[in-house]
Design a protein around this motif. Structure first.
Motif, PDB file in Angstrom:
ATOM      1  N   LEU A  91       0.781  -1.131   0.049  1.00 54.49           N
ATOM      2  CA  LEU A  91      -0.186  -0.045   0.046  1.00 54.49           C
ATOM      3  C   LEU A  91       0.786   1.265  -0.142  1.00 54.49           C
ATOM      4  O   LEU A  91       0.301   2.349  -0.072  1.00 54.49           O
ATOM      5  N   ALA A  92       1.932   1.017   0.236  1.00 47.07           N
ATOM      6  CA  ALA A  92       3.044   2.334   0.216  1.00 47.07           C
ATOM      7  C   ALA A  92       2.787   3.196  -0.995  1.00 47.07           C
ATOM      8  O   ALA A  92       3.024   2.724  -1.995  1.00 47.07           O
ATOM      9  N   GLY A  93       2.490   4.308  -0.854  1.00 48.06           N
ATOM     10  CA  GLY A  93       2.286   5.398  -1.662  1.00 48.06           C
ATOM     11  C   GLY A  93       1.091   5.223  -2.373  1.00 48.06           C
ATOM     12  O   GLY A  93       0.948   5.942  -3.470  1.00 48.06           O
ATOM     13  N   LYS A  94       0.299   4.191  -2.188  1.00 46.94           N
ATOM     14  CA  LYS A  94      -0.902   3.958  -2.959  1.00 46.94           C
ATOM     15  C   LYS A  94      -2.371   4.824  -2.722  1.00 46.94           C
ATOM     16  O   LYS A  94      -2.320   5.412  -1.663  1.00 46.94           O
ATOM     17  N   ARG A  95      -2.973   5.127  -3.559  1.00 47.57           N
ATOM     18  CA  ARG A  95      -4.242   5.850  -3.448  1.00 47.57           C
ATOM     19  C   ARG A  95      -5.230   4.862  -3.399  1.00 47.57           C
ATOM     20  O   ARG A  95      -5.585   3.826  -4.423  1.00 47.57           O
ATOM     21  N   VAL A  96      -6.219   4.586  -2.221  1.00 48.67           N
ATOM     22  CA  VAL A  96      -7.054   3.915  -1.891  1.00 48.67           C
ATOM     23  C   VAL A  96      -8.425   4.327  -1.972  1.00 48.67           C
ATOM     24  O   VAL A  96      -8.675   5.543  -1.654  1.00 48.67           O
TER      25      VAL A  96
ATOM     26  N   ASP B  21     -10.372   2.884   7.529  1.00 52.21           N
ATOM     27  CA  ASP B  21      -9.795   3.758   6.831  1.00 52.21           C
ATOM     28  C   ASP B  21      -8.376   4.072   7.765  1.00 52.21           C
ATOM     29  O   ASP B  21      -7.327   4.504   6.958  1.00 52.21           O
ATOM     30  N   GLU B  22      -8.450   4.466   8.859  1.00 50.35           N
ATOM     31  CA  GLU B  22      -7.436   4.369   9.861  1.00 50.35           C
ATOM     32  C   GLU B  22      -6.420   3.623   9.781  1.00 50.35           C
ATOM     33  O   GLU B  22      -5.022   3.652   9.744  1.00 50.35           O
ATOM     34  N   MET B  23      -6.849   2.283   9.536  1.00 48.70           N
ATOM     35  CA  MET B  23      -6.062   1.202   9.466  1.00 48.70           C
ATOM     36  C   MET B  23      -5.283   0.944   8.255  1.00 48.70           C
ATOM     37  O   MET B  23      -4.005   0.836   8.142  1.00 48.70           O
ATOM     38  N   LEU B  24      -6.005   1.400   7.015  1.00 46.30           N
ATOM     39  CA  LEU B  24      -5.365   1.439   5.735  1.00 46.30           C
ATOM     40  C   LEU B  24      -4.331   2.401   5.704  1.00 46.30           C
ATOM     41  O   LEU B  24      -3.289   2.151   4.888  1.00 46.30           O
ATOM     42  N   VAL B  25      -4.535   3.610   6.274  1.00 46.30           N
ATOM     43  CA  VAL B  25      -3.182   4.429   6.139  1.00 46.30           C
ATOM     44  C   VAL B  25      -1.989   3.955   7.273  1.00 46.30           C
ATOM     45  O   VAL B  25      -1.078   4.225   6.863  1.00 46.30           O
ATOM     46  N   GLU B  26      -2.568   3.329   8.284  1.00 41.22           N
ATOM     47  CA  GLU B  26      -1.349   2.808   9.301  1.00 41.22           C
ATOM     48  C   GLU B  26      -0.674   1.561   8.387  1.00 41.22           C
ATOM     49  O   GLU B  26       0.567   1.372   8.567  1.00 41.22           O
TER      50      GLU B  26
ATOM     51  N   SER C 207      -0.997   5.989   0.927  1.00 44.53           N
ATOM     52  CA  SER C 207      -0.728   7.492   0.959  1.00 44.53           C
ATOM     53  C   SER C 207      -1.881   8.242   1.212  1.00 44.53           C
ATOM     54  O   SER C 207      -1.989   9.574   1.753  1.00 44.53           O
ATOM     55  N   HIS C 208      -3.044   8.035   0.451  1.00 44.29           N
ATOM     56  CA  HIS C 208      -4.370   8.311   0.777  1.00 44.29           C
ATOM     57  C   HIS C 208      -5.477   7.618   0.520  1.00 44.29           C
ATOM     58  O   HIS C 208      -5.529   6.791  -0.419  1.00 44.29           O
ATOM     59  N   VAL C 209      -6.379   7.929   1.328  1.00 41.61           N
ATOM     60  CA  VAL C 209      -7.810   7.012   1.326  1.00 41.61           C
ATOM     61  C   VAL C 209      -8.933   7.668   0.945  1.00 41.61           C
ATOM     62  O   VAL C 209      -9.137   8.938   1.978  1.00 41.61           O
ATOM     63  N   THR C 210      -9.675   7.608  -0.092  1.00 36.46           N
ATOM     64  CA  THR C 210     -10.851   8.224  -0.264  1.00 36.46           C
ATOM     65  C   THR C 210     -11.960   7.280   0.303  1.00 36.46           C
ATOM     66  O   THR C 210     -12.139   6.148  -0.231  1.00 36.46           O
TER      67      THR C 210
END
Ligand SMILES: C[S@@+](CC[C@H](N)C(=O)[O-])C[C@H]1O[C@@H](n2cnc3c(N)ncnc32)[C@H](O)[C@@H]1O
Length: 255
Positions: A43-48, A59-64, A68-71
């Motif tokens: 997920l490093a540097g990925k837009r999700v 979503d907090e977990m996805l950035v953890e 790099s960004h979660v919409t």
């Protein structure tokens, strides 16, 4: 009676789900389930994009985990408002979307589309998956979980469970998901039924609701809602045991 803050998930339901599943989570499995769904995806540097984000714990977990960004989008404006109050992280943008409509994003906007236990509420899953395909970049990944149904029409037990849940249920089978993903041109489609995992966990959850969580449920929800949810969970174990409700995970890649 609790305030009705959303058509589908009222405050009592939100309190209940977080008592059993943890703060910010409206589906089972907690942070570990998020880890398992995105395992093997860097997920490093990925837009999700998270479709059906609820109140944002995942979503907090996805950035953890490195995104790099979660919409994070949901059809329930009150849940998005709550998510924005809960989570103040500039890497996460919460947005309301219209149900059963095209996603408000340009083609090839995201590296990963994530979802967890939300698409059972979507009627036209083929249209949604078409939109997922459109907004993914070439090589982009779909990684998610959903609640599926068995192949038979709903039994009286299943209809009673859905009535107790009080939210719209439009689950499809895992096989149908697979067919749609292939027809839309996804590759590396992987489908995993986790009915057995949740069957065991739901039984433990029911025991906790009648035991260690009984007091907090009574305090937060009141006796009537507490008893309603104990019955809801009893029926959850019944439809899981019968194999009519089948949580599953799914992965696919846009070529
Ligand atoms: C069981 S909750 C799961 C929320 C979140 N994914 C989680 O695991 O905590 C289901 C979510 O699906 C949302 N939902 C309902 N209909 C939807 C739709 N048509 N498109 C996207 N989300 C929808 C609900 O508002 C709710 O937030």
């Amino acid at each position: 009676m609790a305030d009705q803050i959303s058509h589908d998930y009222d405050t009592t339901m939100l309190d209940m789900l977080q008592i059993i599943w943890g703060e910010g989570y409206l589906s089972p499995g907690g942070p570990q389930a998020v880890r398992e769904i995105v395992a093997g995806i860097d997920l490093a540097g990925k837009r999700v994009l998270d479709i059906g984000c609820g109140i944002g714990g995942l979503d907090e977990m996805l950035v953890e985990l490195g995104a790099s960004h979660v919409t994070a989008v949901d059809v329930a404006a009150p849940l998005i408002a709550l998510a924005r109050r809960r989570v103040a992280d500039p890497r996460i943008a919460f947005e309301v979307i219209e149900p059963e409509q095209a996603l408000p994003f340009a083609n090839a906007s995201f590296d990963v589309v994530f979802t967890k236990d939300a698409w059972l509420h979507v009627i036209d899953k083929r249209a949604l998956l078409g939109e997922v395909h459109r907004v993914l970049k070439p090589g982009g990944r779909l990684a998610g979980g959903d609640w599926m149904k068995g192949p038979e029409p709903f039994s009286a037990d299943m209809l009673y469970f859905i009535e107790l849940e009080g939210i719209p249920y439009h689950p499809t089978t895992l096989a149908e998901y697979g067919l749609m993903l292939h027809q839309l041109g996804f590759e590396d489609v992987k489908l995993v039924d986790i009915n057995a995992w949740y069957r065991d966990l739901a039984r433990q959850e029911l025991a906790r609701l009648k035991g260690e969580l009984f007091g907090v449920m009574t305090e937060k929800l009141g006796a009537e809602a507490r008893d309603h949810f104990v019955e809801d969970w009893r029926m959850l174990t019944v439809v899981l045991d019968k194999g009519e409700l089948r949580p599953a995970r799914l992965w696919a890649r846009k070529p």
